[in-house]
Scaffold this active site. Structure first.
Site, PDB file in Angstrom:
ATOM      1  N   HIS A  88       0.924  -1.291  -0.090  1.00  0.00           N
ATOM      2  CA  HIS A  88       0.015  -0.133   0.083  1.00  0.00           C
ATOM      3  C   HIS A  88       0.916   1.294   0.066  1.00  0.00           C
ATOM      4  CE1 HIS A  88      -3.792   1.996   1.397  1.00  0.00           C
ATOM      5  NE2 HIS A  88      -2.914   2.905   1.333  1.00  0.00           N
ATOM      6  N   HIS A  90       1.600   5.355  -2.146  1.00  0.00           N
ATOM      7  CA  HIS A  90       1.201   6.467  -3.065  1.00  0.00           C
ATOM      8  C   HIS A  90       2.273   7.173  -3.859  1.00  0.00           C
ATOM      9  CE1 HIS A  90      -3.405   6.518  -1.450  1.00  0.00           C
ATOM     10  NE2 HIS A  90      -2.423   6.015  -0.414  1.00  0.00           N
ATOM     11  N   LYS A  93       1.779  10.554  -5.160  1.00  0.00           N
ATOM     12  CA  LYS A  93       1.453  11.956  -4.292  1.00  0.00           C
ATOM     13  C   LYS A  93       2.995  11.930  -3.652  1.00  0.00           C
ATOM     14  CE  LYS A  93      -2.996  11.443  -2.192  1.00  0.00           C
ATOM     15  NZ  LYS A  93      -3.639  10.013  -2.610  1.00  0.00           N
ATOM     16  N   HIS A 246      -9.509   2.129   0.630  1.00  0.00           N
ATOM     17  CA  HIS A 246      -9.261   3.006   1.743  1.00  0.00           C
ATOM     18  C   HIS A 246     -10.565   3.076   2.670  1.00  0.00           C
ATOM     19  CE1 HIS A 246      -5.917   4.084  -0.596  1.00  0.00           C
ATOM     20  NE2 HIS A 246      -5.222   4.950   0.366  1.00  0.00           N
ATOM     21  N   GLU A 249     -10.604   5.561   7.742  1.00  0.00           N
ATOM     22  CA  GLU A 249      -9.536   6.344   8.256  1.00  0.00           C
ATOM     23  C   GLU A 249      -9.900   7.341   9.133  1.00  0.00           C
ATOM     24  OE1 GLU A 249      -4.955   7.721   6.682  1.00  0.00           O
ATOM     25  OE2 GLU A 249      -6.626   7.201   4.991  1.00  0.00           O
ATOM     26  N   ASP A 344       2.528   3.229   2.954  1.00  0.00           N
ATOM     27  CA  ASP A 344       1.661   4.340   2.814  1.00  0.00           C
ATOM     28  C   ASP A 344       2.089   5.377   2.136  1.00  0.00           C
ATOM     29  OD1 ASP A 344      -1.032   5.386   2.459  1.00  0.00           O
ATOM     30  OD2 ASP A 344      -1.562   5.695   4.770  1.00  0.00           O
ATOM     31  N   ASN A 345       1.835   6.611   2.618  1.00  0.00           N
ATOM     32  CA  ASN A 345       2.426   7.845   2.152  1.00  0.00           C
ATOM     33  C   ASN A 345       3.901   8.163   2.437  1.00  0.00           C
ATOM     34  OD1 ASN A 345      -0.715   8.114   2.893  1.00  0.00           O
ATOM     35  ND2 ASN A 345      -0.413   9.490   0.936  1.00  0.00           N
TER      36      ASN A 345
END
Length: 445
Positions: A88, A90, A93, A246, A249, A344-345
Site C-alpha cells: 500500500h 502512493h 503523491k 481505503h 481512516e 502508505d504515504n
C-alpha cells in the site's frame, strides 16, 4: 557491515556459478514451508541455515555445515532477509511536501493541500520525476514489489496512468509494480466511474476507492454507501478486477461492515483488500468481535499503515494524541484474517516523513502494534503475506526463489529492530548491488 565481508561478497556474488551463503540467520516466518523443514529455531523464531545459490536462484536451503562449495561466504549468523513488499503506497503523491501548502498534519488538511498541489503541478514530467525518485529510494532499501494507489480524479486520471505505465516499463525486472485506481466511491456513480474502470483494466490494475464522498471526510457517512459499493463491485466484476479500498481512516466511521457485506453479496470473497480501518480499534469489544467475524467470513485482507496513521489520527493543536490510529491487528490475525503492514504515504501532505523503506516500516510496526514477546511470525507481515496479496513469489526465502536478499549487521531480532540497519547489504538476482539512495537535489521541486 564488516569490510572483509563486503569484500568477500563483492568477489563471489556475481550472478554466475554456485555460491554457498553459510550461516545465515533467517526468521522462520520468511522461509517457504519446504525450506524451514528440519531447521532448529532460536528464541526469536529464526533458523540458522546455509543457502546454496546458483546464478540468480536459490537452489537449496540446508542445515549449517551440510554442504560445500568452491565459493563460500560465511555470514557468521547474521540476519539474512528476503527483499520486502510494500502492498500500500502512493507513488504519485510522494515527495511534494516541501512545496505543497501546509496541511497542519490532519487528514482534512492533507486532502486540501494535495488537491492544491495536484491542480498546480501534477503533469507528466512532475509525476515521472517524483515516482522515479521514490522507486530509486525503495530499490536502494531492498523493496521487491509495490502496490501503489493512483489518484484518478476526472481530468487527472489519464495523465497519471500514462506516467505510471511509463515508469513501470522503466522499472520492469527491478521492482514489481501494481496500480490501483483511487477516487471517492461516489465517483463510480458518474460516467467517469465506468471510464476509470476501463482504464484500470487496460493497465492490469485493481479497482480502488475511498469510502467517503468527494470533498467529504471519513466518518461523515454516505446515505447510499451500499448502492455505491454495488456499483463499484459490478464494474470490477465485469472486468474481472480485484478491489483495494481505503476504509474508515478516522476515529469514528462504519464503512467496513458495508464493504464486507458487499463482498459477500457479489461473491468476491478473497478478492478485496481494505487499508487503514482505524475506527475498528475504538469500538466496544463485543462489536469489534462481531465485525471481525464478518471480515473473516468475507475473506477480506486488511492492511495496516502504522506510521502514517500514528501521524494523522487524533491530531489536535495543543493536545497530545490519545490513541495510535492502527487497526486491531492481533485480534484480526487470531480470527484468521490476512493482515499486512505497509508504508502508505511518503513525504507528502498525508505523511511528511518516510523513505520507502519497508524494513523501517516493519520495525516501527513491531513497536507500535506490540508484535513482540514473542516475535513469532511478525516478519511475515512485510514479506510473504503482502506478496501473496499481490500474487507474487516474493518476500520469502526458499528453493526456486530468486536470490533477492538483504544482509543485516544483526544477530538477534532485537538488534534488527534497535538500529536503522543503514549499512544493510542488498543482493538482487544473486549479485551484490551498489544502488545508493538518490539525493533530494534530484527532485528539483
Amino acid at each position: 557491515m564488516h569490510p572483509d565481508l563486503n569484500t568477500l561478497m563483492a568477489r563471489h556474488l556475481t550472478g554466475h556459478g554456485v555460491t554457498l551463503l553459510a550461516n545465515a540467520r533467517i526468521p522462520a516466518a520468511l522461509l517457504t514451508p519446504e525450506a524451514s523443514t528440519g531447521l532448529a529455531l532460536d528464541r526469536d523464531g529464526s533458523a540458522l541455515a546455509d543457502l546454496m545459490i546458483e546464478g540468480n536462484v536459490i537452489q537449496a536451503v540446508l542445515p549449517p555445515q551440510t554442504a560445500m562449495a568452491e565459493r563460500r561466504i560465511d555470514f557468521e549468523a547474521r540476519h539474512v532477509w528476503p527483499l520486502l513488499v510494500d502492498v500500500h503506497a502512493h507513488l504519485d503523491k510522494g515527495h511534494m511536501v516541501d512545496r505543497a501548502p501546509d496541511s497542519g498534519g490532519t487528514h482534512a488538511g492533507a486532502r486540501a493541500a494535495t488537491t492544491a498541489d495536484r491542480l498546480q503541478h501534477w503533469r507528466r514530467d512532475d509525476l515521472l520525476n517524483r515516482m522515479e525518485f521514490g522507486l530509486a529510494t525503495a530499490y536502494a532499501h531492498g523493496v521487491a514489489a509495490i502496490r501503489t494507489h493512483l489518484d484518478s480524479h476526472e481530468g487527472q486520471a489519464d495523465t497519471t496512468w500514462a506516467a505510471f505505465a511509463d515508469i513501470r516499463q522503466r522499472w520492469q525486472n527491478r521492482i514489481a509494480l501494481q496500480p490501483v485506481g483511487l477516487v471517492p466511491i461516489d465517483a463510480y456513480a458518474a460516467d467517469h466511474g465506468r471510464a476509470l474502470a476501463d482504464l484500470v483494466a487496460e493497465h492490469g490494475g485493481l479497482m480502488g476507492g475511498v469510502t467517503r464522498a468527494s470533498g467529504g471526510t471519513h466518518g461523515a457517512g454516505l446515505e447510499d454507501i451500499d448502492g455505491l459499493l454495488d456499483r463499484l463491485f459490478i464494474l470490477a466484476k465485469d472486468r474481472n478486477l480485484d478491489i483495494d479500498l481505503h476504509v474508515d481512516e478516522a476515529a469514528k466511521a462504519d464503512a467496513l461492515p458495508h464493504v464486507a457485506r458487499a463482498t459477500l453479496r457479489h461473491g468476491y470473497e478473497g478478492r478485496v483488500t481494505c487499508g487503514h480501518c482505524c475506527s475498528l480499534a475504538l469500538l466496544p469489544e463485543a462489536e469489534i468481535e462481531e465485525i471481525i467475524t464478518l471480515i473473516a467470513k468475507a475473506g477480506l485482507s486488511i492492511v495496516t499503515l502504522p506510521t502514517v496513521n500514528m501521524y494523522l489520527q487524533d491530531r489536535n493543536p495543543g493536545r497530545t494524541p490519545r490513541w495510535r490510529g492502527v487497526t486491531p491487528v492481533q485480534e484480526l490475525r487470531a480470527a484468521g484474517v490476512t493482515v499486512a503492514v505497509a508504508g502508505d504515504n511518503c513525504r507528502d501532505t498525508f505523511y511528511a516523513y518516510g523513505d520507502h523503506d519497508m524494513l523501517d516500516t516493519w520495525r516501527e510496526a513491531v513497536r507500535i502494534l506490540h508484535l513482540d514477546h514473542p516475535y513469532a511470525d511478525a516478519p511475515s507481515l512485510a514479506g510473504p503475506v503482502p506478496a501473496s496479496m499481490m500474487g507474487l513469489a516474493a518476500g520469502s526465502i526458499g528453493p526456486g526463489r530468486a536470490a533477492d536478499l538483504m544482509v543485516l549487521d544483526a544477530w538477534t531480532m532485537g538488534q534488527v529492530i534497535a538500529r536503522p540497519q543503514a549499512d544493510r547489504v542488498i543482493i538482487r538476482k544473486g549479485r551484490l548491488t551498489e544502488a545508493a539512495l538518490p539525493s533530494y537535489r534530484s527532485l528539483a521541486l
